[in-house]
Write an enzyme that holds these catalytic residues in place. Structure first.
Site, PDB file in Angstrom:
ATOM      1  N   LYS A 181      -6.288  40.866 -40.226  1.00 32.89           N
ATOM      2  CA  LYS A 181      -5.715  39.596 -40.949  1.00 32.89           C
ATOM      3  C   LYS A 181      -6.960  38.571 -40.693  1.00 32.89           C
ATOM      4  CE  LYS A 181      -1.444  41.064 -41.936  1.00 32.89           C
ATOM      5  NZ  LYS A 181      -1.125  40.981 -43.457  1.00 32.89           N
ATOM      6  N   LYS A 276       4.702  53.037 -46.750  1.00 33.74           N
ATOM      7  CA  LYS A 276       5.910  52.692 -46.208  1.00 33.74           C
ATOM      8  C   LYS A 276       6.589  51.653 -47.320  1.00 33.74           C
ATOM      9  CE  LYS A 276       7.437  51.799 -42.051  1.00 33.74           C
ATOM     10  NZ  LYS A 276       7.487  51.259 -40.793  1.00 33.74           N
ATOM     11  N   LYS A 279       8.356  44.745 -47.419  1.00 38.23           N
ATOM     12  CA  LYS A 279       8.471  43.285 -47.932  1.00 38.23           C
ATOM     13  C   LYS A 279       7.411  42.526 -48.532  1.00 38.23           C
ATOM     14  CE  LYS A 279      12.088  42.011 -44.334  1.00 38.23           C
ATOM     15  NZ  LYS A 279      12.474  41.113 -43.459  1.00 38.23           N
TER      16      LYS A 279
END
Length: 412
Positions: A181, A276, A279
């Site tokens: 990140k 997977k 969201k």
């Protein structure tokens, strides 16, 4: 020591980004294979989690745990960012319903974790309430489980600060999510919280002296930082050192064990059977949200990725989408793998998609109806969360007081 095991953890897939672990002690290297092979009952997750919390003794099966006079304790939670989807439900929340009958359970909404990356300030409060309402709508029973909001129990943040003093910076610098990140966003755009969130996660778990943490098969290693940190604090401040300060001595924290969910509960994307359900995926077509309308579910299943192989089958490595869709159907219909394989083997994709769509709508309809009922009564939900936070704080405050004492702080 433990360098080869550390290398294995650092090479984990990004499919499970929330908690990557570091196991350096020979003790953990001895216990983890034993856990994996013999002592993990087939029930389960956070994922996710998790959440995310003890003694390192062999873990009994579910039937054994239910027969003991003192129930073992489980803590788990889900972030209130984005819509709760089928993967969150089948991989975590649905399993909580069975866990609450066998264990002492605390389920919370991890809102403090939701701010480690940019988020919608205007939506955080609503999303937190909506997530709590979905917990209840999915079958979490407040007479059996405590449901609360993470930030409503201040001990989470206090313990995080105390644990931070014992957490080596090298452990956190090696976390895969932080490295990736920060590399993508640049150091100037990444907050310290992204680096230290694993310590908060450890706090979430250790506060409640939990015996088990529901985690996915691919996420077992996520628990290792918490286990290592618990052992480190026990060594630095526990035992006779704590007793000399007026404490009871011995271990300050239980060392939690992983609890693995049933096979097939790892739900994959509708657009990529190797990823997977998430969201954060760009396309909403990749997931079934628990509050999706009937028309939305029909459209998403109609457009989901399939393959050109004849017949339908489980466990073919060349057919990840087929395995995923059959697994979803198996879980929501509460059927065995063999029953589903026999029923669906000769179906074509058009027929099966209709069957799967109908099953999903039938399964989610009562959840959606119950959710609408719960959210229509704001006072009821507020009461549930307040009572849950009070029960959780009673447990957490004892742990926190012991940690302050063992670390030498002046008593309040």
């Amino acid at each position: 020591m433990g360098r080869s095991l550390l290398s294995q953890f650092l090479n984990l897939s990004n499919a499970c980004p929330r908690f990557t672990s570091y196991a350096t002690s020979s003790k953990l290297q001895r216990t983890l294979p034993m856990i994996h092979q013999n002592h993990l009952p087939g029930v389960g997750v956070v994922s996710n989690y998790r959440c995310y919390c003890s003694v390192s003794a062999p873990e009994p099966t579910v039937s054994e745990s239910s027969s003991t006079s003192i129930k073992k304790r489980i803590v788990s939670g889900v972030q209130p960012t984005g819509s709760i989807h089928l993967g969150n439900y089948l991989g975590a929340i649905k399993n909580w319903v069975s866990l609450q009958d066998k264990y002492e359970t605390l389920f919370f909404i991890v809102d403090l974790h939701a701010i480690t990356l940019p988020y919608d300030v205007q939506q955080l409060s609503k999303a937190t309430r909506d997530t709590a309402a979905l917990y209840l709508a999915c079958g979490v029973d407040t007479s059996k489980a405590s449901v609360f909001v993470q930030s409503h129990v201040r001990a989470h943040v206090e313990l995080m600060w105390l644990l931070s003093s014992a957490a080596p910076i090298g452990w956190l610098n090696r976390m895969i999510q932080f490295k990736e990140k920060s590399r993508k966003a640049g150091d100037e755009n990444v907050g310290v919280a992204l680096l230290t969130y694993p310590v908060l996660m450890a706090s979430d778990i250790l506060l409640y002296q939990s015996d088990l943490v529901p985690v996915g098969e691919d996420q077992k290693q996520h628990l290792e930082l918490t286990r290592e940190l618990a052992e480190r604090v026990n060594h630095l401040y526990g035992g006779r050192k704590w007793k000399k300060l007026g404490g009871r001595g011995g271990l300050i924290f239980k060392v939690p064990e992983p609890l693995i969910p049933p096979a097939g509960a790892r739900v994959m994307s509708l657009t990529d059977g190797l990823s997977k359900m998430s969201k954060s995926a760009t396309s909403d077509l990749s997931r079934i949200n628990l509050l999706d309308s009937k028309d939305a579910i029909v459209n998403k299943i109609k457009r989901c990725k399939t393959d050109s192989f004849p017949c339908l089958e489980f466990d073919n490595a060349d057919r990840p989408e087929c395995n995923n869709l059959l697994s979803i159907y198996q879980i929501i219909t509460n059927r065995t793998k063999e029953e589903v394989a026999q029923e669906c083997h000769d179906m074509n994709w058009g027929t099966f998609k209709t069957v799967l769509t109908d099953a999903l709508i039938d399964h989610l309809n009562p959840i959606q109806a119950r959710y609408a009922e719960i959210t229509s009564d704001a006072g009821y939900l507020d009461q549930v969360l307040a009572e849950g936070a009070s029960k959780a704080a009673d447990i957490a405050d004892v742990t926190l007081s012991n940690v302050y004492q063992a670390m030498g702080f002046l008593k309040r």
